[in-house]
Design an enzyme around this catalytic site. Structure first.
Site, PDB file in Angstrom:
ATOM      1  CE1 TYR A 212     -12.819  74.795 -56.589  1.00  0.00           C
ATOM      2  CE2 TYR A 212     -10.648  75.798 -56.419  1.00  0.00           C
ATOM      3  CZ  TYR A 212     -11.809  75.337 -55.821  1.00  0.00           C
ATOM      4  OH  TYR A 212     -11.955  75.419 -54.456  1.00  0.00           O
ATOM      5  CG  ASP A 293      -8.441  75.583 -39.844  1.00  0.00           C
ATOM      6  OD1 ASP A 293      -7.610  74.868 -40.430  1.00  0.00           O
ATOM      7  OD2 ASP A 293      -9.155  76.427 -40.434  1.00  0.00           O
TER       8      ASP A 293
HETATM    9  C1  LIG Z   1     -10.443  81.021 -48.641  1.00  0.00           C
HETATM   10  C2  LIG Z   1     -10.154  79.635 -48.169  1.00  0.00           C
HETATM   11  C3  LIG Z   1     -10.072  78.587 -49.072  1.00  0.00           C
HETATM   12  C4  LIG Z   1      -9.793  77.280 -48.608  1.00  0.00           C
HETATM   13  N1  LIG Z   1      -9.698  76.254 -49.529  1.00  0.00           N
HETATM   14  C5  LIG Z   1      -9.404  75.016 -49.084  1.00  0.00           C
HETATM   15  C6  LIG Z   1      -9.305  73.925 -50.010  1.00  0.00           C
HETATM   16  O1  LIG Z   1      -9.485  74.094 -51.226  1.00  0.00           O
HETATM   17  N2  LIG Z   1      -9.026  72.678 -49.511  1.00  0.00           N
HETATM   18  C7  LIG Z   1      -8.834  72.452 -48.174  1.00  0.00           C
HETATM   19  O2  LIG Z   1      -8.592  71.297 -47.768  1.00  0.00           O
HETATM   20  N3  LIG Z   1      -8.914  73.470 -47.281  1.00  0.00           N
HETATM   21  C8  LIG Z   1      -9.209  74.731 -47.699  1.00  0.00           C
HETATM   22  N4  LIG Z   1      -9.311  75.749 -46.813  1.00  0.00           N
HETATM   23  C9  LIG Z   1      -9.081  75.470 -45.381  1.00  0.00           C
HETATM   24  C10 LIG Z   1     -10.303  74.863 -44.740  1.00  0.00           C
HETATM   25  O3  LIG Z   1     -11.443  75.633 -45.002  1.00  0.00           O
HETATM   26  C11 LIG Z   1     -10.094  74.764 -43.227  1.00  0.00           C
HETATM   27  O4  LIG Z   1      -8.804  74.321 -42.953  1.00  0.00           O
HETATM   28  C12 LIG Z   1     -11.088  73.774 -42.654  1.00  0.00           C
HETATM   29  O5  LIG Z   1     -12.389  74.328 -42.741  1.00  0.00           O
HETATM   30  C13 LIG Z   1     -10.736  73.460 -41.199  1.00  0.00           C
HETATM   31  O6  LIG Z   1     -11.693  72.583 -40.680  1.00  0.00           O
HETATM   32  P1  LIG Z   1     -11.998  72.597 -39.120  1.00  0.00           P
HETATM   33  O7  LIG Z   1     -13.057  71.591 -38.909  1.00  0.00           O
HETATM   34  O8  LIG Z   1     -10.749  72.520 -38.343  1.00  0.00           O
HETATM   35  O9  LIG Z   1     -12.596  74.064 -38.850  1.00  0.00           O
HETATM   36  P2  LIG Z   1     -13.914  74.699 -39.422  1.00  0.00           P
HETATM   37  O10 LIG Z   1     -14.319  74.058 -40.699  1.00  0.00           O
HETATM   38  O11 LIG Z   1     -13.683  76.172 -39.373  1.00  0.00           O
HETATM   39  O12 LIG Z   1     -15.028  74.310 -38.357  1.00  0.00           O
HETATM   40  C14 LIG Z   1     -15.031  74.812 -37.044  1.00  0.00           C
HETATM   41  C15 LIG Z   1     -16.451  74.701 -36.517  1.00  0.00           C
HETATM   42  O13 LIG Z   1     -16.443  74.967 -35.116  1.00  0.00           O
HETATM   43  C16 LIG Z   1     -17.531  75.794 -34.790  1.00  0.00           C
HETATM   44  N5  LIG Z   1     -17.193  76.512 -33.574  1.00  0.00           N
HETATM   45  C17 LIG Z   1     -16.266  77.479 -33.408  1.00  0.00           C
HETATM   46  N6  LIG Z   1     -16.216  77.884 -32.141  1.00  0.00           N
HETATM   47  C18 LIG Z   1     -17.142  77.143 -31.452  1.00  0.00           C
HETATM   48  C19 LIG Z   1     -17.565  77.111 -30.098  1.00  0.00           C
HETATM   49  N7  LIG Z   1     -17.027  77.909 -29.164  1.00  0.00           N
HETATM   50  N8  LIG Z   1     -18.548  76.231 -29.733  1.00  0.00           N
HETATM   51  C20 LIG Z   1     -19.104  75.395 -30.676  1.00  0.00           C
HETATM   52  N9  LIG Z   1     -18.749  75.412 -31.977  1.00  0.00           N
HETATM   53  C21 LIG Z   1     -17.765  76.267 -32.368  1.00  0.00           C
HETATM   54  C22 LIG Z   1     -17.667  76.704 -36.023  1.00  0.00           C
HETATM   55  O14 LIG Z   1     -18.955  77.297 -36.106  1.00  0.00           O
HETATM   56  C23 LIG Z   1     -17.400  75.708 -37.146  1.00  0.00           C
HETATM   57  O15 LIG Z   1     -18.567  75.059 -37.582  1.00  0.00           O
HETATM   58  C24 LIG Z   1      -9.593  77.042 -47.240  1.00  0.00           C
HETATM   59  C25 LIG Z   1      -9.694  78.108 -46.329  1.00  0.00           C
HETATM   60  C26 LIG Z   1      -9.961  79.379 -46.790  1.00  0.00           C
HETATM   61  C27 LIG Z   1     -10.040  80.493 -45.803  1.00  0.00           C
END
Ligand SMILES: Cc1cc2nc3c(=O)[nH]c(=O)nc-3n(C[C@H](O)[C@H](O)[C@H](O)COP(=O)(O)OP(=O)(O)OC[C@H]3O[C@@H](n4cnc5c(N)ncnc54)[C@H](O)[C@@H]3O)c2cc1C
Length: 386
Positions: A212, A293
């Protein structure tokens, strides 16, 4: 304690953590965000934001920031890998689910989230190592030797969550034995070829690719794949690991000429191990709760990992806004009781990779969901769905 007096530390400034910072500030919570990265980098990846997450982003002022710069696809288009035959197409006008469907650069989404969260509450270079709950306080311990205290902690620290390890116990996520190659690059490299106005998923027998545009001017495009990877390959530095573009082209050498043309034009790519977990037995422990996540990592096949983290942030804020006194664990249990059935269902469908492969199954439960207005599970009695 009213939300106005509550202090909450969020671990992780990713999509879920930043959204939670914004939703909690809206209900008057004092928020601090701790992120392990020393700076926010512009990672080369696209992200689809579905109407269910756009409704949350609308109320925190992020929709208006991404609406005119993002690409608004005409439809979800699903095609056979070799013939190009349409398996299922779902046009996605804003009127269908009450919010637009947008595709954008991941960094543009993150920047828009960062723009609604004051910079001085985000603490970078703070890698969480430990948590201790005592009385009404939680103490956070960081790798640089510093500590911080809060009334409650949200673990929004992603698929390898340390907070999850602390409150649930350590284990490894499930490795699917598959790789997602991904690249974002100039559409000028396509030599005039047009990838069309939809987000297209090309379904092969054991692999697929999604393609896309990521901006309104269509000068940038993105693809993400799922390909079997024989050797187990897991990385914690996932967003920056490089892939081999020649191997990638070989993996798709029998695909439709339109797919091959995109991969030929692609100068460089990254790779990401596809990980997931089974639904967790619980999402909280006392004054510590998980989000995104950290508690429901899923394969990216429904483009719902980020979207469900965003939904979590809205529901968690609603549950905390209604909490009586200091009963934080009641708010956290109510949040889990409401969210887990939905996220578990999405995890399962995403894992099976059957979403919109054909047929005409209902999509309104997913995209029509409105986290701000959906009735919450009643406070009593809880029906814990494990
Ligand atoms: C290839 C791919 C394509 C994707 N496409 C989509 C899409 O099109 N649409 C969609 O909705 N989702 C998509 N996703 C899923 C999406 O990227 C994740 O589900 C989303 O980023 C989760 O958000 P989060 O905040 O839970 O975790 P994350 O975005 O991973 O953020 C976690 C944060 O915590 C920090 N962290 C980790 N451990 C520690 C620690 N011990 N101390 C302090 N900080 C820490 C990390 O550095 C990071 O900044 C995709 C995933 C992948 C792999």
């Amino acid at each position: 304690m009213t939300p106005e007096k509550l202090s909450i530390a969020i671990v992780g400034a990713g999509i879920g953590g930043m959204t939670a910072a914004a939703t909690l500030r809206q209900i008057g919570v004092s928020v601090r965000v701790y992120e392990q990265a020393p700076r926010f980098a512009r990672i080369g990846a696209g992200i689809q934001m579905m109407p269910n997450s756009m409704k949350v982003l609308r109320r925190i002022g992020v929709e208006e920031k991404v609406l005119h710069t993002s690409f608004q696809p005409y439809s979800h288009l699903n095609r056979e890998w070799d013939t190009g035959k349409i398996m299922r197409e779902l046009p996605m006008p804003e009127s269908l689910f009450g919010a637009p469907y947008l595709c954008m650069h991941r960094a543009d989404l993150h920047e828009a989230l960062a723009a609604v969260v004051p910079r001085d509450i985000i603490h970078l270079d703070k890698q969480l190592l430990g948590l201790e709950q005592k009385g009404r306080q939680v103490t956070l311990a960081f790798a640089d030797g510093t500590r911080a205290q809060a009334d409650a902690v949200i673990g929004a620290d992603g698929v390898h969550s340390v907070v999850r390890d602390i409150i649930i116990g350590p284990d490894e996520p499930i490795h699917k034995g598959r790789i997602a190659y991904r690249a974002i690059f100039s559409s000028g490299l396509l030599n005039g070829m047009d990838i069309g106005l939809s987000r297209t998923k090309w379904w092969g027998p054991d692999r697929h690719i999604v393609i896309y545009y990521t901006n309104a001017t269509r000068t940038e495009l993105y693809f993400v794949t799922s390909v079997p990877e024989p050797a187990e390959w897991v990385t914690r530095e996932s967003w920056s690991a490089k892939g081999d573009v020649k191997e990638l082209r070989k993996a798709y050498e029998d695909f439709h000429p339109d797919v091959r043309a995109v991969l030929e034009a692609c100068p460089d790519c990254h790779k990401w191990a596809i990980l997931e977990r089974e639904p967790l037995p619980r999402w909280s422990e006392g004054r510590v709760v998980l989000l995104g996540d950290a508690c429901h990592p899923m394969t990216p096949y429904m483009a719902q990992g980020g979207a469900t983290a965003i939904e979590d942030a809205a529901i968690l804020a609603r549950c905390l806004a209604e909490v009586e006194g200091e009963d934080l664990s009641a708010a956290f249990e109510r949040y889990e009781a409401h969210r887990k059935p939905r996220t578990s269902r999405i995890q399962a469908i995403s894992s099976a990779n059957t979403w919109m492969k054909g047929g005409s199954e209902d999509t309104s439960w997913l995209y029509g969901y409105d986290a701000w207005n959906v009735p919450l599970t009643p406070l009593e009695p809880y029906v814990k769905s494990v």
